[in-house]
Scaffold this motif. Structure first.
Motif, PDB file in Angstrom:
ATOM      1  N   ARG A 238      78.071  18.657  20.200  1.00 58.08           N
ATOM      2  CA  ARG A 238      76.632  18.558  20.421  1.00 58.08           C
ATOM      3  C   ARG A 238      75.950  19.587  19.532  1.00 58.08           C
ATOM      4  O   ARG A 238      76.434  20.711  19.396  1.00 58.08           O
ATOM      5  N   ARG A 239      74.822  19.184  18.942  1.00 57.20           N
ATOM      6  CA  ARG A 239      74.092  20.123  18.104  1.00 57.20           C
ATOM      7  C   ARG A 239      72.600  19.883  18.232  1.00 57.20           C
ATOM      8  O   ARG A 239      72.147  18.776  18.520  1.00 57.20           O
ATOM      9  N   ALA A 240      71.853  20.938  18.026  1.00 52.87           N
ATOM     10  CA  ALA A 240      70.388  20.866  18.066  1.00 52.87           C
ATOM     11  C   ALA A 240      69.860  21.096  16.659  1.00 52.87           C
ATOM     12  O   ALA A 240      70.356  21.952  15.922  1.00 52.87           O
ATOM     13  N   GLU A 241      68.869  20.291  16.263  1.00 56.82           N
ATOM     14  CA  GLU A 241      68.229  20.427  14.968  1.00 56.82           C
ATOM     15  C   GLU A 241      66.789  20.894  15.175  1.00 56.82           C
ATOM     16  O   GLU A 241      66.287  20.967  16.290  1.00 56.82           O
ATOM     17  N   THR A 242      66.103  21.185  14.097  1.00 58.80           N
ATOM     18  CA  THR A 242      64.715  21.642  14.178  1.00 58.80           C
ATOM     19  C   THR A 242      63.794  20.640  13.490  1.00 58.80           C
ATOM     20  O   THR A 242      62.923  21.002  12.717  1.00 58.80           O
TER      21      THR A 242
ATOM     22  N   SER B 116      67.747   8.730  26.052  1.00 56.88           N
ATOM     23  CA  SER B 116      68.580   8.827  24.855  1.00 56.88           C
ATOM     24  C   SER B 116      69.056   7.434  24.454  1.00 56.88           C
ATOM     25  O   SER B 116      69.016   6.491  25.255  1.00 56.88           O
TER      26      SER B 116
ATOM     27  N   ASP C 284      69.069  12.062  21.346  1.00 54.53           N
ATOM     28  CA  ASP C 284      68.120  12.407  22.411  1.00 54.53           C
ATOM     29  C   ASP C 284      66.707  12.065  21.980  1.00 54.53           C
ATOM     30  O   ASP C 284      66.349  12.194  20.805  1.00 54.53           O
TER      31      ASP C 284
ATOM     32  N   ALA D  10      72.953  16.949  27.317  1.00 58.90           N
ATOM     33  CA  ALA D  10      72.333  18.187  26.827  1.00 58.90           C
ATOM     34  C   ALA D  10      72.754  19.394  27.647  1.00 58.90           C
ATOM     35  O   ALA D  10      72.843  20.507  27.117  1.00 58.90           O
TER      36      ALA D  10
ATOM     37  N   ARG E 106      66.138  16.048  16.629  1.00 62.06           N
ATOM     38  CA  ARG E 106      65.918  17.190  17.513  1.00 62.06           C
ATOM     39  C   ARG E 106      67.240  17.651  18.110  1.00 62.06           C
ATOM     40  O   ARG E 106      67.641  18.781  17.977  1.00 62.06           O
ATOM     41  N   SER E 107      67.931  16.751  18.771  1.00 70.32           N
ATOM     42  CA  SER E 107      69.264  17.062  19.266  1.00 70.32           C
ATOM     43  C   SER E 107      70.032  15.761  19.404  1.00 70.32           C
ATOM     44  O   SER E 107      69.451  14.709  19.673  1.00 70.32           O
ATOM     45  N   PHE E 108      71.329  15.844  19.196  1.00 69.00           N
ATOM     46  CA  PHE E 108      72.172  14.670  19.310  1.00 69.00           C
ATOM     47  C   PHE E 108      73.600  15.128  19.563  1.00 69.00           C
ATOM     48  O   PHE E 108      73.934  16.318  19.444  1.00 69.00           O
ATOM     49  N   ALA E 109      74.452  14.186  19.941  1.00 69.48           N
ATOM     50  CA  ALA E 109      75.843  14.499  20.234  1.00 69.48           C
ATOM     51  C   ALA E 109      76.723  13.388  19.695  1.00 69.48           C
ATOM     52  O   ALA E 109      76.329  12.222  19.645  1.00 69.48           O
TER      53      ALA E 109
END
Length: 322
Positions: free
Chosen positions: A31-35, A58, A53, A89, A75-78
């Motif tokens: 899982r990672r979060a982006e900006t 999702s 997400d 999340a 923004r965030s995805f896995a």
């Protein structure tokens, strides 16, 4: 005939300078979060699951070899192996990740490889990137396109080989792959955005009319006539497919054109105003300021100043060098 999607992609100025090879062995999950940066996946071998997400929920996609996914504003995805669901999340992720030259090894480093992918983020060179990205789908998933399959194969060959200038070639191939993916989606159903709107023949006519004549005094009723729909049916259908109300979309497109013309600095303010549908500089200035956050004159001066600083900071190259 004007191609709205081509115009948006051209204005975005896409590039793909950052990529890495990821090799995974089941079971695994990441899982990672982006900006808000655009992110992409090219699945070179095997398969995996991807959960993206979004507000209120999702979307989960099952990916297979040859698939390409672009998330214009992640923004965030896995991601996870096919034998498990991508982590939520709030779920703890414990899959080991080990760095390797040019990428990462996920899962048991001695296990059988079940997925090999190229991942990374893109850059959109346009100052209007946030505005233009709002006109694209929330995600793009392409499968079964022969041209894309060829590009994916070339990208995979470059990623696995140790050839001179590998990074440059890979970046250029990824740029073409990204543009081709967006171009190939005109006839498919995706998340809300310009592509889904263009997939609807009636909405496509209204969209092309807006792009062909952005200066026309459009109203919802007039656009509905272009689409041969009732006013209420057009408004609801357009808003659901594109993700913006018709006049919101028109305003976003007009301001993207205005900013491009202001950056070019070749037209007087009244000419720019007229090209995007305003009969006076003051009316254009109010609309531009409300949408962009700064008056058009100040925006143009800031752009001109930034360009001049870049020119002054760049040393003149010698006409000949040894």
């Amino acid at each position: 005939m004007v191609d709205p999607l081509a115009e948006v992609v051209s204005l975005l100025q896409p590039s793909a300078p950052f990529s890495k090879l990821v090799i995974a062995s089941a079971p695994w999950a990441v899982r990672r979060a982006e900006t808000g940066r655009p992110f992409y996946f090219v699945l070179l071998e095997g398969g995996c699951r991807l959960t993206i997400d979004k507000p209120g929920g999702s979307d989960t996609l099952t990916l297979q070899q040859g698939d390409f996914v672009l998330i214009p504003a992640a923004r965030s995805f896995a991601t996870a192996s096919l034998d498990r669901q991508p982590p939520r999340a709030d779920e703890l992720v414990t899959t080991p990740i080990a760095p390797m030259p040019g990428g990462a090894r996920v899962g048991d480093p001695n296990g059988a490889v079940d997925a090999r992918m190229l991942v990374g983020h893109c850059l959109f060179g346009s100052p209007d990137a946030a505005l233009l990205v709002s006109l694209l789908p929330q995600w793009v998933h392409v499968r079964g396109e022969p041209r894309l399959a060829t590009l994916v194969q070339l990208v995979g060959d470059e990623a696995r080989a140790d050839r001179p200038a590998r990074e440059i070639v890979t970046a250029r191939l990824l740029e073409v792959l990204m543009i081709e993916a967006l171009r190939s989606l005109a006839g498919s159903a995706t998340s809300p955005g310009l592509v889904r709107g263009l997939a609807d023949p009636k909405l496509a006519q209204a969209l092309r009319s807006m792009h062909e004549r952005p200066s026309a005094p459009w109203s919802v009723a007039e656009l509905a006539r272009e689409a041969t729909l009732s006013r209420s049916a057009f408004f609801e259908r357009f808003s659901r497919a594109v993700g913006l109300a018709p006049m919101e979309y028109l305003l976003a497109w007009r301001m993207a054109i205005a900013k491009q013309l202001l950056r070019q600095g070749e037209l007087a303010m009244i000419e720019i105003a007229e090209r995007v549908g305003y009969s006076s500089v003051s009316a254009f200035g109010v609309a531009f300021t409300r949408q962009v956050g700064t008056p058009p004159g100040r925006y143009a001066k800031a752009i001109s100043s930034a360009v001049q600083q870049d020119v002054e900071a760049t040393p003149e190259a010698a006409p000949y060098s040894a």
